[in-house]
Design a protein around this motif. Structure first.
Motif, PDB file in Angstrom:
ATOM      1  N   GLU A  79       0.829  -1.208   0.000  1.00  0.00           N
ATOM      2  CA  GLU A  79       0.000   0.000   0.000  1.00  0.00           C
ATOM      3  C   GLU A  79       0.862   1.258   0.000  1.00  0.00           C
ATOM      4  O   GLU A  79       0.635   2.188  -0.787  1.00  0.00           O
ATOM      5  CB  GLU A  79      -0.908  -0.025   1.250  1.00  0.00           C
ATOM      6  N   HIS A  80       1.884   1.236   0.862  1.00  0.00           N
ATOM      7  CA  HIS A  80       2.757   2.421   0.977  1.00  0.00           C
ATOM      8  C   HIS A  80       3.560   2.618  -0.298  1.00  0.00           C
ATOM      9  O   HIS A  80       3.678   3.743  -0.805  1.00  0.00           O
ATOM     10  CB  HIS A  80       3.683   2.265   2.187  1.00  0.00           C
ATOM     11  N   LEU A  81       4.118   1.529  -0.806  1.00  0.00           N
ATOM     12  CA  LEU A  81       4.906   1.635  -2.043  1.00  0.00           C
ATOM     13  C   LEU A  81       4.028   2.151  -3.187  1.00  0.00           C
ATOM     14  O   LEU A  81       4.455   3.022  -3.965  1.00  0.00           O
ATOM     15  CB  LEU A  81       5.496   0.264  -2.414  1.00  0.00           C
ATOM     16  N   ALA A  82       2.804   1.622  -3.254  1.00  0.00           N
ATOM     17  CA  ALA A  82       1.880   2.054  -4.315  1.00  0.00           C
ATOM     18  C   ALA A  82       1.597   3.550  -4.215  1.00  0.00           C
ATOM     19  O   ALA A  82       1.592   4.257  -5.223  1.00  0.00           O
ATOM     20  CB  ALA A  82       0.586   1.258  -4.222  1.00  0.00           C
ATOM     21  N   GLN A  83       1.405   4.017  -2.982  1.00  0.00           N
ATOM     22  CA  GLN A  83       1.137   5.456  -2.779  1.00  0.00           C
ATOM     23  C   GLN A  83       2.325   6.303  -3.209  1.00  0.00           C
ATOM     24  O   GLN A  83       2.160   7.328  -3.874  1.00  0.00           O
ATOM     25  CB  GLN A  83       0.818   5.719  -1.310  1.00  0.00           C
ATOM     26  N   VAL A  84       3.513   5.846  -2.837  1.00  0.00           N
ATOM     27  CA  VAL A  84       4.719   6.632  -3.151  1.00  0.00           C
ATOM     28  C   VAL A  84       4.952   6.665  -4.659  1.00  0.00           C
ATOM     29  O   VAL A  84       5.285   7.710  -5.227  1.00  0.00           O
ATOM     30  CB  VAL A  84       5.946   6.018  -2.428  1.00  0.00           C
ATOM     31  N   VAL A 115       0.655   4.425  -8.008  1.00  0.00           N
ATOM     32  CA  VAL A 115      -0.139   3.407  -8.698  1.00  0.00           C
ATOM     33  C   VAL A 115      -1.072   2.743  -7.694  1.00  0.00           C
ATOM     34  O   VAL A 115      -1.017   3.038  -6.499  1.00  0.00           O
ATOM     35  CB  VAL A 115       0.759   2.322  -9.365  1.00  0.00           C
ATOM     36  N   ASN A 116      -1.895   1.834  -8.173  1.00  0.00           N
ATOM     37  CA  ASN A 116      -2.760   1.072  -7.275  1.00  0.00           C
ATOM     38  C   ASN A 116      -1.968  -0.048  -6.609  1.00  0.00           C
ATOM     39  O   ASN A 116      -0.990  -0.540  -7.166  1.00  0.00           O
ATOM     40  CB  ASN A 116      -3.908   0.439  -8.059  1.00  0.00           C
ATOM     41  N   ARG A 117      -2.446  -0.463  -5.439  1.00  0.00           N
ATOM     42  CA  ARG A 117      -1.781  -1.577  -4.752  1.00  0.00           C
ATOM     43  C   ARG A 117      -1.849  -2.865  -5.576  1.00  0.00           C
ATOM     44  O   ARG A 117      -0.946  -3.680  -5.563  1.00  0.00           O
ATOM     45  CB  ARG A 117      -2.436  -1.807  -3.374  1.00  0.00           C
ATOM     46  N   LEU A 143      -9.135   8.057  -6.523  1.00  0.00           N
ATOM     47  CA  LEU A 143      -9.414   7.085  -7.590  1.00  0.00           C
ATOM     48  C   LEU A 143      -8.227   7.124  -8.559  1.00  0.00           C
ATOM     49  O   LEU A 143      -8.156   7.990  -9.432  1.00  0.00           O
ATOM     50  CB  LEU A 143     -10.713   7.450  -8.307  1.00  0.00           C
ATOM     51  N   ILE A 144      -7.288   6.216  -8.360  1.00  0.00           N
ATOM     52  CA  ILE A 144      -6.063   6.225  -9.163  1.00  0.00           C
ATOM     53  C   ILE A 144      -6.235   5.312 -10.369  1.00  0.00           C
ATOM     54  O   ILE A 144      -6.596   4.150 -10.227  1.00  0.00           O
ATOM     55  CB  ILE A 144      -4.859   5.733  -8.323  1.00  0.00           C
ATOM     56  N   GLU A 145      -5.995   5.865 -11.531  1.00  0.00           N
ATOM     57  CA  GLU A 145      -5.985   5.039 -12.749  1.00  0.00           C
ATOM     58  C   GLU A 145      -4.540   4.986 -13.238  1.00  0.00           C
ATOM     59  O   GLU A 145      -4.039   5.944 -13.807  1.00  0.00           O
ATOM     60  CB  GLU A 145      -6.885   5.642 -13.820  1.00  0.00           C
ATOM     61  N   ASP A 146      -3.887   3.876 -12.968  1.00  0.00           N
ATOM     62  CA  ASP A 146      -2.480   3.771 -13.342  1.00  0.00           C
ATOM     63  C   ASP A 146      -2.332   3.073 -14.693  1.00  0.00           C
ATOM     64  O   ASP A 146      -3.317   2.766 -15.370  1.00  0.00           O
ATOM     65  CB  ASP A 146      -1.671   3.074 -12.242  1.00  0.00           C
ATOM     66  N   ILE A 157      -5.996 -11.582 -16.385  1.00  0.00           N
ATOM     67  CA  ILE A 157      -4.700 -11.826 -17.051  1.00  0.00           C
ATOM     68  C   ILE A 157      -3.600 -10.986 -16.399  1.00  0.00           C
ATOM     69  O   ILE A 157      -2.495 -11.476 -16.161  1.00  0.00           O
ATOM     70  CB  ILE A 157      -4.808 -11.443 -18.554  1.00  0.00           C
ATOM     71  N   TYR A 158      -3.910  -9.732 -16.122  1.00  0.00           N
ATOM     72  CA  TYR A 158      -2.899  -8.830 -15.559  1.00  0.00           C
ATOM     73  C   TYR A 158      -2.945  -8.778 -14.030  1.00  0.00           C
ATOM     74  O   TYR A 158      -2.587  -7.774 -13.418  1.00  0.00           O
ATOM     75  CB  TYR A 158      -3.058  -7.423 -16.146  1.00  0.00           C
ATOM     76  N   GLY A 159      -3.398  -9.847 -13.445  1.00  0.00           N
ATOM     77  CA  GLY A 159      -3.290  -9.984 -11.993  1.00  0.00           C
ATOM     78  C   GLY A 159      -4.296  -9.200 -11.193  1.00  0.00           C
ATOM     79  O   GLY A 159      -3.980  -8.754 -10.087  1.00  0.00           O
ATOM     80  N   GLY A 160      -5.468  -9.034 -11.722  1.00  0.00           N
ATOM     81  CA  GLY A 160      -6.476  -8.244 -11.008  1.00  0.00           C
ATOM     82  C   GLY A 160      -7.140  -8.971  -9.866  1.00  0.00           C
ATOM     83  O   GLY A 160      -7.648  -8.351  -8.949  1.00  0.00           O
ATOM     84  N   TRP A 161      -7.131 -10.271  -9.898  1.00  0.00           N
ATOM     85  CA  TRP A 161      -7.864 -11.028  -8.869  1.00  0.00           C
ATOM     86  C   TRP A 161      -6.929 -11.828  -7.964  1.00  0.00           C
ATOM     87  O   TRP A 161      -7.333 -12.803  -7.346  1.00  0.00           O
ATOM     88  CB  TRP A 161      -8.867 -11.985  -9.519  1.00  0.00           C
ATOM     89  N   GLU A 162      -5.676 -11.411  -7.924  1.00  0.00           N
ATOM     90  CA  GLU A 162      -4.731 -12.129  -7.069  1.00  0.00           C
ATOM     91  C   GLU A 162      -5.067 -11.916  -5.596  1.00  0.00           C
ATOM     92  O   GLU A 162      -5.493 -10.850  -5.187  1.00  0.00           O
ATOM     93  CB  GLU A 162      -3.303 -11.649  -7.336  1.00  0.00           C
TER      94      GLU A 162
END
Lengths: 61, 161
Positions: free
Chosen positions: A7-12, A15-17, B64-67, B152-157
């Motif tokens: 979670e912390h790495l994602a925030q820094v 990106v999403n966790r 709401l992050i869209e990466d 496929i891209y690990g969304g449900w891990e």
């Protein structure tokens, strides 16, 4: 390595966790930009965080 | 619910979903009303305005992050949806164009008499039903492909933390 949570790495990194989790699991290959950001965060060269594997190698493993 | 940051109202994710829900309910109402007054233009314009409003509101959501992984999932889902959708849409369009040209059904043969008048297969009502089917198909395809590529891209891990 740095006693970080996903979670912390994602925030820094910004990106999403789930993305950090997917990268760890090898399900998602990050872009060069994201890979460099992660490596820079840990203060190490990118080669220490990510290893390039071509498709043949990945299939063997 | 929301706070001010640099002079702009900032929204939380849940508030955004609430607003989207309200807009959707309003659209259903407008759809019904535009049917009552027989003015399809009303719902068409409303739909465009509603989507634009959703995009504008979404820009103010802070959590709401869209990466890049989300973008990749969306790109793949849209690409596959369009690959299926354009075939179905073109098939329907070709049928409609044939109706427009009043082309007789094959084989035509070599007789010189005028082609028989075909019954109208694509009445406005049928076109409406077909458009509804296409719309539903597109939505189901997109949602299906999104779920597939998220997997496929690990969304449900499972989380290991």
């Amino acid at each position: 390595m740095h006693d970080l949570t996903q979670e912390h790495l994602a925030q820094v990194i910004g990106v999403n966790r789930q993305t950090i989790l997917a990268i760890e699991k090898g399900k998602y290959v990050p872009s060069l930009d994201l890979a460099f950001r992660i490596a820079r965060h840990f203060g190490v060269p990118i080669e220490e965080v990510f290893i390039y594997e071509d498709e043949e190698q990945a299939k063997v493993q | 619910m929301y706070n001010s940051f640099n002079g702009r109202e900032r929204l939380k994710k849940n508030t955004f979903y609430l607003i989207v829900g309200c807009i959707a309910i309003a659209l259903v109402g407008i759809f019904w009303y535009s049917d009552v007054i027989r003015t399809p233009l009303l719902i068409e314009v409303s739909f465009i305005v509603a989507v634009a409003a959703i995009y504008l509101v979404r820009r103010r959501v802070t959590d709401l992050i869209e990466d890049e992984r989300d973008v990749k999932i969306t790109e793949q889902a849209v690409l596959r949806t369009m690959q299926v959708f354009w075939v179905v849409f073109c098939a329907f369009s070709i049928g409609a164009v044939m109706q427009l040209l009043r082309a007789p059904s094959l084989p035509r043969g070599f007789h010189l008499e005028p082609p028989p008048i075909l019954p109208e297969l694509l009445s406005p009502r049928m076109i409406g039903f077909f458009q509804l089917g296409l719309l539903c198909l597109m939505i189901f395809l997109y949602v299906g492909f999104r779920i597939y590529y998220a997997g496929i891209y690990g969304g449900w891990e499972k989380d290991e933390e």
